[in-house]
Design an enzyme around this catalytic site. Sequence first.
Site, PDB file in Angstrom:
ATOM      1  N   CYS A 193      -2.128   9.592   2.623  1.00 43.68           N
ATOM      2  CA  CYS A 193      -1.665   9.024   1.347  1.00 43.68           C
ATOM      3  C   CYS A 193      -2.614   9.345   0.203  1.00 43.68           C
ATOM      4  O   CYS A 193      -2.198   9.451  -0.941  1.00 43.68           O
ATOM      5  CB  CYS A 193      -1.486   7.524   1.484  1.00 43.68           C
ATOM      6  N   GLU A 232       0.876  -1.172   0.000  1.00 40.47           N
ATOM      7  CA  GLU A 232       0.000   0.000   0.000  1.00 40.47           C
ATOM      8  C   GLU A 232       0.912   1.220   0.000  1.00 40.47           C
ATOM      9  O   GLU A 232       1.434   1.606   1.047  1.00 40.47           O
ATOM     10  CB  GLU A 232      -0.903  -0.012   1.247  1.00 40.47           C
TER      11      GLU A 232
HETATM   12  P1  NAD Z   1       8.124   4.718   5.069  1.00 41.19           P
HETATM   13  O1  NAD Z   1       8.127   3.907   3.836  1.00 41.19           O
HETATM   14  O2  NAD Z   1       9.280   5.612   5.338  1.00 41.19           O
HETATM   15  O3  NAD Z   1       7.984   3.786   6.371  1.00 41.19           O
HETATM   16  C1  NAD Z   1       6.979   2.809   6.488  1.00 41.19           C
HETATM   17  C2  NAD Z   1       7.473   1.684   7.386  1.00 41.19           C
HETATM   18  O4  NAD Z   1       8.630   1.100   6.798  1.00 41.19           O
HETATM   19  C3  NAD Z   1       7.862   2.121   8.789  1.00 41.19           C
HETATM   20  O5  NAD Z   1       7.410   1.152   9.706  1.00 41.19           O
HETATM   21  C4  NAD Z   1       9.380   2.162   8.728  1.00 41.19           C
HETATM   22  O6  NAD Z   1       9.978   1.830   9.961  1.00 41.19           O
HETATM   23  C5  NAD Z   1       9.730   1.129   7.688  1.00 41.19           C
HETATM   24  N1  NAD Z   1      10.910   1.500   6.924  1.00 41.19           N
HETATM   25  C6  NAD Z   1      11.353   2.754   6.620  1.00 41.19           C
HETATM   26  N2  NAD Z   1      12.483   2.693   5.888  1.00 41.19           N
HETATM   27  C7  NAD Z   1      12.781   1.390   5.738  1.00 41.19           C
HETATM   28  C8  NAD Z   1      13.836   0.699   5.083  1.00 41.19           C
HETATM   29  N3  NAD Z   1      14.818   1.346   4.455  1.00 41.19           N
HETATM   30  N4  NAD Z   1      13.822  -0.653   5.103  1.00 41.19           N
HETATM   31  C9  NAD Z   1      12.843  -1.327   5.732  1.00 41.19           C
HETATM   32  N5  NAD Z   1      11.834  -0.731   6.389  1.00 41.19           N
HETATM   33  C10 NAD Z   1      11.794   0.618   6.392  1.00 41.19           C
HETATM   34  O7  NAD Z   1       6.753   5.522   5.022  1.00 41.19           O
HETATM   35  P2  NAD Z   1       6.234   6.601   6.048  1.00 41.19           P
HETATM   36  O8  NAD Z   1       7.087   7.824   5.905  1.00 41.19           O
HETATM   37  O9  NAD Z   1       6.053   6.005   7.377  1.00 41.19           O
HETATM   38  O10 NAD Z   1       4.772   6.903   5.471  1.00 41.19           O
HETATM   39  C11 NAD Z   1       4.552   7.796   4.432  1.00 41.19           C
HETATM   40  C12 NAD Z   1       4.387   7.101   3.106  1.00 41.19           C
HETATM   41  O11 NAD Z   1       3.441   6.060   3.218  1.00 41.19           O
HETATM   42  C13 NAD Z   1       3.842   8.028   2.033  1.00 41.19           C
HETATM   43  O12 NAD Z   1       4.486   7.754   0.820  1.00 41.19           O
HETATM   44  C14 NAD Z   1       2.370   7.644   1.949  1.00 41.19           C
HETATM   45  O13 NAD Z   1       1.769   7.920   0.724  1.00 41.19           O
HETATM   46  C15 NAD Z   1       2.438   6.180   2.214  1.00 41.19           C
HETATM   47  N6  NAD Z   1       1.164   5.718   2.733  1.00 41.19           N
HETATM   48  C16 NAD Z   1       0.398   4.897   1.964  1.00 41.19           C
HETATM   49  C17 NAD Z   1      -0.839   4.492   2.440  1.00 41.19           C
HETATM   50  C18 NAD Z   1      -1.736   3.596   1.647  1.00 41.19           C
HETATM   51  O14 NAD Z   1      -2.677   3.079   2.229  1.00 41.19           O
HETATM   52  N7  NAD Z   1      -1.500   3.370   0.375  1.00 41.19           N
HETATM   53  C19 NAD Z   1      -1.267   4.899   3.696  1.00 41.19           C
HETATM   54  C20 NAD Z   1      -0.444   5.728   4.435  1.00 41.19           C
HETATM   55  C21 NAD Z   1       0.775   6.126   3.961  1.00 41.19           C
END
Ligand code: NAD
Length: 451
Positions: free
Chosen positions: A244, A210
């Site tokens: 998002c 997602e």
């Molecule tokens: P992110 O990808 O930075 O982090 C998400 C999760 O992944 C966190 O738990 C984090 O600890 C982990 N993570 C971060 N970097 C990582 C890495 N290098 N390797 C492994 N795991 C890692 O996202 P965010 O900043 O928490 O959230 C914002 C993003 O999420 C935006 O792009 C938003 O559009 C998206 N989002 C999508 C939805 C949806 O339902 N499609 C909903 C909410 C947010």
Amino acid sequence: MVNYSELVQRQREFFLQGKTKDLSFRQAALNKLLSLIKNHEQDIMDSLKKDLNKSEFDSYLTEIGIILEEIRFTLKNLHKWSRPRRVKTTLTGIGSKSYIYSEPYGVTLIISPWNYPFQLAIAPLIGAIAAGNCVILKPSELTPHTSKLLSKLITDHFQEEFITVIEGGIETSNALLNEKTDYIFFTGSVPVGKIVMEAAAKHLTPVTLELGGKSPCIIHKDANLKLAAKRVAWGKFTNAGQTCIAPDYLMVHSEIKDEFLPLLKDAITELYGSNPLANKEFTKIISERHFNRLTSFLENGKNYSGGKFNPDTLVIEPTILDDISWDDSVMQDEIFGPILPVLEYEELSSLINQVNHRPKPLSLYIFSESVEVQKEILDRISFGGGCINDTVYHFSSPYLPFGGVGDSGIGAYHGKGSFDVFSHEKGILKQTTKFDLPFRYPNTKNALKKI
Ligand code: NAD
């Protein structure tokens, strides 16, 4: 320090006992989740206030209420969803019956983001429990209060072999991804989505991703402009744009832009007052890094309204940037903040062409009274999901699949979709032993004799 290999092993052993597959076990777990959330509503709202300065109204509407509804909906339908489904059998299969059995994958890993830290952790958990899986849940490190509360609530009410919360950042996430689990459900950014899929590929673990992206919001010349302004202002600036599916940018028909922008400015004032920086209920930006990234966009185009910010509280007021082009820095990646760039269009075909030459959006919003315009956009642009004459609202329906396409994600959930995402569909043909049709055998006479 948890040994993740041992944890996965313990969950797998527990799963193989078969308890989580019992309908009554799943219903009991969902009921327990429902009542523990109801009993801790205030704690959840307090954590969200500390992590993001979310108002109680927003926390209830977008994090708690939506989850309670999802659990109730799941409980109401679970017996029906989990029954084997009889399907048709072809003429050549005469005498046999065909069924689809939904079976849980086993040990599942859910990794969730910070922007709706409660809702986006629990929504997939509901589907995983409903389908009969064990769950390791890794919430975001950027919302430590909510993550800690999630951990405490789950630890106090569920056995670790069934559901466990592992707090931590990138290292923890990667360590969990290194383990072989049976399904990974990830919500987060596009770059991390790629890391997750790569890690999953090593174990051939199926994934739901997602992700995010730039979601366009189109204001056509025949739209109900006043209503559009109100619905855009709400969808964009709730949670300070850190949603998002928030409209990322506006594409406004040039004939009505001068009429629409003042209405949008009024709608923002109505929602957040004339000085949003002083509004104690306005959500803050999650981190200094994101705050600095967002304020750098304020140099783009012409500031139509807003634009003020406070580095001490990490609040940026709702801002409209006019005269924006695709080359501006604000148009390169998902904004994820309270800044709304405005682009203009004259011809629908040119608008469609511009959107189609960029990554497929997670959401798209069309404001128009014309069925032909609505249809043309729906037919010609591929995107995850969206609304006609509204923003964000599609997310709240358990009857609509929610997910992205292309760069905005893989797979969809909510309602029965959440049950399906966490279930493998096993196709079973039950053959009769009363007779044996000879057609399939090379030597028909011999085959008939064998009965
Ligand atoms: P992110 O990808 O930075 O982090 C998400 C999760 O992944 C966190 O738990 C984090 O600890 C982990 N993570 C971060 N970097 C990582 C890495 N290098 N390797 C492994 N795991 C890692 O996202 P965010 O900043 O928490 O959230 C914002 C993003 O999420 C935006 O792009 C938003 O559009 C998206 N989002 C999508 C939805 C949806 O339902 N499609 C909903 C909410 C947010």
